[in-house]
Design a protein around this motif. Structure first.
Motif, PDB file in Angstrom:
ATOM      1  N   HIS A 130       6.552   7.233  -5.957  1.00  0.00           N
ATOM      2  CA  HIS A 130       7.452   6.079  -6.137  1.00  0.00           C
ATOM      3  C   HIS A 130       8.662   6.415  -7.008  1.00  0.00           C
ATOM      4  N   ASP A 136       3.393   1.746  -2.491  1.00  0.00           N
ATOM      5  CA  ASP A 136       2.967   1.259  -3.806  1.00  0.00           C
ATOM      6  C   ASP A 136       2.686  -0.249  -3.779  1.00  0.00           C
ATOM      7  N   HIS A 153      -2.251   0.398  -3.458  1.00  0.00           N
ATOM      8  CA  HIS A 153      -3.308  -0.219  -4.270  1.00  0.00           C
ATOM      9  C   HIS A 153      -4.013  -1.290  -3.443  1.00  0.00           C
ATOM     10  N   HIS A 172       0.816   5.950  -0.626  1.00  0.00           N
ATOM     11  CA  HIS A 172       0.556   5.445  -1.995  1.00  0.00           C
ATOM     12  C   HIS A 172       0.334   3.937  -1.930  1.00  0.00           C
ATOM     13  N   MET A 202      -5.018   4.287  -4.360  1.00  0.00           N
ATOM     14  CA  MET A 202      -4.950   4.533  -5.798  1.00  0.00           C
ATOM     15  C   MET A 202      -6.277   4.162  -6.471  1.00  0.00           C
TER      16      MET A 202
HETATM   17 ZN    ZN Z   1       1.088   2.657  -7.628  1.00  0.00          ZN
END
Ligand code: ZN
Ligand code: DOR
Length: 348
Positions: free
Chosen positions: A178, A251, A19, A17, A43
């Motif tokens: 998350h 994340d 970004h 996961h 993402m």
């Molecule tokens: Zn995220």
């Protein structure tokens, strides 16, 4: 020459996961991930969001172009679900290998989620199709109703959305992403084999006091927001306990310093530069270094039905200081653990 008293070599891990953003920021942050990880689930919450197979294919090409020469890294793409998502397009993208999963953002839950799903009943057909073809669903698990306290939003999401969804479609592979609460860790542990979860480094390190006591720390603000200490401890137990249902997903969410240090600061912690060292510190503190490889490198591929990576990475027990800020492609970004000393160092 290094003087590591101890070192750890594991199969090359993946980040389930992440970004990357786009443009100059993406080009600045991709190398941090590519040096540590073989693959990452990327993402789709760009502005506008990556809602179709064609948009995902184009975004994948831009990411691949930003991977430095000599680094072997594969982005795994996701499509952003909306009330209007087209099941045929998603299924075609999955069959082609363009899409690895689809992402459910409840509308309004977080950064660039305004186009998200307003009610999961609106995507019932899409979810049924995904279950049929084995396409995993990544879930941002928070309700967004104004009357639900922000610290309760994950637990309420389990009761109102996730539990009914999993009961209705037990064949659907669901990644509860998350996770931040004991309730989420317990729900995943008690669910069948098609429910897994990712855990970020920050939710293993910080609780809500770290964000708010002695002054507000915008660089520790992310969503779902860190909860009480009881929940941090439950997440540490889940991550280090050896269950194959829990795996690494950073994340990492870069925002420039000015966007964090603001009247209305953005949610997101940029942990990519020292992600592996941050996680390994937790496994070391918990006396669970022998379980680090499962969490970082084996459980995620197993859940997604993908092969584990070829090759290995090595970390050494050598102290290093994390820089106060790093270049984010035109503006600076404050990384997780800025100014702290970490006891492990990524070697190769
Ligand atoms: Zn995220
Ligand atoms: O803190 C967060 N930042 N949580 C999310 O869900 C999104 C992310 C972002 O894109 O900045």
């Amino acid at each position: 020459m290094s003087h590591a008293s101890e070192s750890l070599t594991i199969r090359r891990p993946d980040d389930w996961h992440l970004h990357f953003r786009d443009g100059a920021t993406m080009r600045a942050v991709v190398p941090y991930t590519a040096r540590q990880f073989g693959r990452a689930i990327v993402m789709p919450n760009l502005s506008p969001p990556v809602t179709t197979s064609a948009l995902a294919a184009a975004y994948r090409d831009r990411i691949v172009d930003a991977v430095p020469q000599g680094m072997d890294f594969t982005p795994l793409m996701t499509a952003y679900l909306t009330d209007q998502s087209d099941a045929d397009d998603l299924a075609a993208g999955f069959a082609d290998g363009v899409l690895t999963a689809a992402k459910l953002y409840p509308a309004g839950a977080t950064t660039n989620s305004a186009h998200g799903v307003t009610d999961v009943t609106n995507i019932a057909g899409v979810l049924e199709r995904m279950a049929e073809i084995g396409m995993p669903l990544c879930v941002h698990g928070e309700v967004t109703h104004a009357d639900i306290d922000i610290f309760d939003r994950e637990a309420v999401f389990i009761d109102r959305v996730l539990e009914p969804l999993v009961a209705r479609l037990p064949q659907l592979k669901v990644i509860f992403e998350h996770i931040t609460t004991r309730q989420a860790a317990d729900f995943v542990a008690a669910s069948g084999p098609n429910v897994g979860a990712t855990i970020t480094p920050q939710h293993l390190h910080i609780n809500r006091n770290d964000i708010l006591v002695g002054g507000i720390r915008p660089h520790l603000y992310c969503l779902p927001v860190a909860k009480r200490e009881e929940h941090r401890l439950a997440l540490r137990a889940a991550a280090t306990g050896g269950s194959a249902k829990f795996f690494l997903g950073t994340d990492s969410a870069p925002h420039h310093r000015g966007a964090k240090e603001s009247d209305c600061g953005c949610a997101g912690i940029f942990n990519a530069p020292h992600a592996l060292e941050s996680y390994l510190a937790v496994f070391d503190e918990e006396g669970a270094i022998d379980r680090f490889e499962g969490f970082a490198s084996l459980n995620g591929p197993h859940f997604y039905g993908l092969p584990v990576n070829e090759g290995t990475v090595t970390l050494e027990k050598v102290a290093q200081e994390v820089p106060a800020e790093v270049d984010g492609g035109g503006a600076m970004i404050v990384p997780f653990h800025a100014g702290e000393t970490l006891s492990w160092r990524f070697a190769s």
